[in-house]
Motif scaffolding. Sequence first.
Motif, PDB file in Angstrom:
ATOM      1  N   ARG A  13       7.724  35.902   9.591  1.00  0.00           N
ATOM      2  CA  ARG A  13       8.520  34.355  10.518  1.00  0.00           C
ATOM      3  C   ARG A  13       7.697  33.514  10.036  1.00  0.00           C
ATOM      4  NH1 ARG A  13       5.960  37.937  14.389  1.00  0.00           N
ATOM      5  NH2 ARG A  13       7.935  38.602  16.057  1.00  0.00           N
ATOM      6  N   THR A  14       8.686  31.976   9.501  1.00  0.00           N
ATOM      7  CA  THR A  14       8.451  31.230   8.964  1.00  0.00           C
ATOM      8  C   THR A  14       9.721  29.930  10.044  1.00  0.00           C
ATOM      9  OG1 THR A  14       8.362  29.972   6.637  1.00  0.00           O
ATOM     10  CG2 THR A  14       9.966  31.754   7.337  1.00  0.00           C
ATOM     11  N   ALA A  15       9.436  28.505   8.716  1.00  0.00           N
ATOM     12  CA  ALA A  15      10.148  27.475   9.555  1.00  0.00           C
ATOM     13  C   ALA A  15      11.763  27.920   9.426  1.00  0.00           C
ATOM     14  CB  ALA A  15       9.645  25.953   9.114  1.00  0.00           C
ATOM     15  N   ALA A  16      12.792  27.674   9.659  1.00  0.00           N
ATOM     16  CA  ALA A  16      13.359  27.618   8.633  1.00  0.00           C
ATOM     17  C   ALA A  16      14.060  26.608   7.725  1.00  0.00           C
ATOM     18  CB  ALA A  16      15.154  27.721  10.247  1.00  0.00           C
ATOM     19  N   THR A  17      13.683  25.235   8.024  1.00  0.00           N
ATOM     20  CA  THR A  17      14.097  24.637   6.629  1.00  0.00           C
ATOM     21  C   THR A  17      12.775  25.154   5.511  1.00  0.00           C
ATOM     22  OG1 THR A  17      11.854  23.618   7.919  1.00  0.00           O
ATOM     23  CG2 THR A  17      14.029  23.001   8.373  1.00  0.00           C
ATOM     24  N   ASN A  18      11.908  26.422   5.716  1.00  0.00           N
ATOM     25  CA  ASN A  18      10.840  26.143   4.734  1.00  0.00           C
ATOM     26  C   ASN A  18      12.188  27.354   3.672  1.00  0.00           C
ATOM     27  OD1 ASN A  18       8.876  27.038   3.147  1.00  0.00           O
ATOM     28  ND2 ASN A  18       7.855  27.391   4.604  1.00  0.00           N
ATOM     29  N   LYS A  19      12.860  26.877   2.708  1.00  0.00           N
ATOM     30  CA  LYS A  19      13.570  27.487   2.015  1.00  0.00           C
ATOM     31  C   LYS A  19      12.889  28.821   1.168  1.00  0.00           C
ATOM     32  CE  LYS A  19      17.408  24.745   2.766  1.00  0.00           C
ATOM     33  NZ  LYS A  19      18.352  23.642   1.994  1.00  0.00           N
ATOM     34  N   ALA A  20      11.627  27.853   0.479  1.00  0.00           N
ATOM     35  CA  ALA A  20      10.748  28.461  -0.355  1.00  0.00           C
ATOM     36  C   ALA A  20      10.522  29.841   0.010  1.00  0.00           C
ATOM     37  CB  ALA A  20       9.988  27.755  -1.292  1.00  0.00           C
ATOM     38  N   SER A  21       9.502  30.102   1.145  1.00  0.00           N
ATOM     39  CA  SER A  21       9.634  31.480   1.886  1.00  0.00           C
ATOM     40  C   SER A  21      10.082  32.123   2.201  1.00  0.00           C
ATOM     41  CB  SER A  21       8.717  30.189   3.204  1.00  0.00           C
ATOM     42  OG  SER A  21       7.522  31.381   4.484  1.00  0.00           O
ATOM     43  N   ARG A  22      11.590  31.453   2.760  1.00  0.00           N
ATOM     44  CA  ARG A  22      12.765  32.172   2.910  1.00  0.00           C
ATOM     45  C   ARG A  22      12.815  32.959   1.498  1.00  0.00           C
ATOM     46  NH1 ARG A  22      17.552  29.687   7.089  1.00  0.00           N
ATOM     47  NH2 ARG A  22      17.787  32.111   6.961  1.00  0.00           N
ATOM     48  N   ARG A  23      12.900  32.753   0.371  1.00  0.00           N
ATOM     49  CA  ARG A  23      13.097  33.295  -0.683  1.00  0.00           C
ATOM     50  C   ARG A  23      12.951  33.604  -0.709  1.00  0.00           C
ATOM     51  NH1 ARG A  23      15.026  27.829  -2.271  1.00  0.00           N
ATOM     52  NH2 ARG A  23      12.947  27.358  -3.277  1.00  0.00           N
ATOM     53  N   VAL A  24      10.939  33.713  -0.340  1.00  0.00           N
ATOM     54  CA  VAL A  24       9.787  35.102  -0.808  1.00  0.00           C
ATOM     55  C   VAL A  24      10.577  36.177  -0.029  1.00  0.00           C
ATOM     56  CG1 VAL A  24       7.474  35.378  -0.636  1.00  0.00           C
ATOM     57  CG2 VAL A  24       8.642  33.240  -1.828  1.00  0.00           C
ATOM     58  N   ALA A  25      10.344  36.084   1.284  1.00  0.00           N
ATOM     59  CA  ALA A  25      11.079  37.297   2.460  1.00  0.00           C
ATOM     60  C   ALA A  25      11.613  37.989   1.642  1.00  0.00           C
ATOM     61  CB  ALA A  25      10.696  36.722   3.929  1.00  0.00           C
TER      62      ALA A  25
END
Length: 104
Positions: free
Chosen positions: A58-70
């Motif tokens: 789970r991550t913040a929607a605006t955390n694009k780097a974390s989303r790319r990692v997932a």
Amino acid sequence: MTLFNVGDERVRDGELGYWGHPDAQGRGVISEAIRRIADWYFAPASQNGFGGLKLVIRTAATNKASRRVAESAGFRHVGTERAAFPLGDNTLDDRVTYDRLSTD
């Protein structure tokens, strides 16, 4: 890397949290670490694994780097919860959830 909610062996669902030093970002280090943790997490106990069934990020929607990692680590976006992720400045962001199943 931190694994949460892995104490109840009846459930065998866990949550993974991660943070990378800025010098390591963008080089695939965190994605590779997540893949290796997931491999261990889903491996059966007979292969020295945990035998987990589902792993969640789970991550913040605006955390694009974390989303790319997932996404790079093979996790799928499964939902967005509005105004559910607290940020350091006392505001709320949407929380996005990714998961990976042992059958993926």
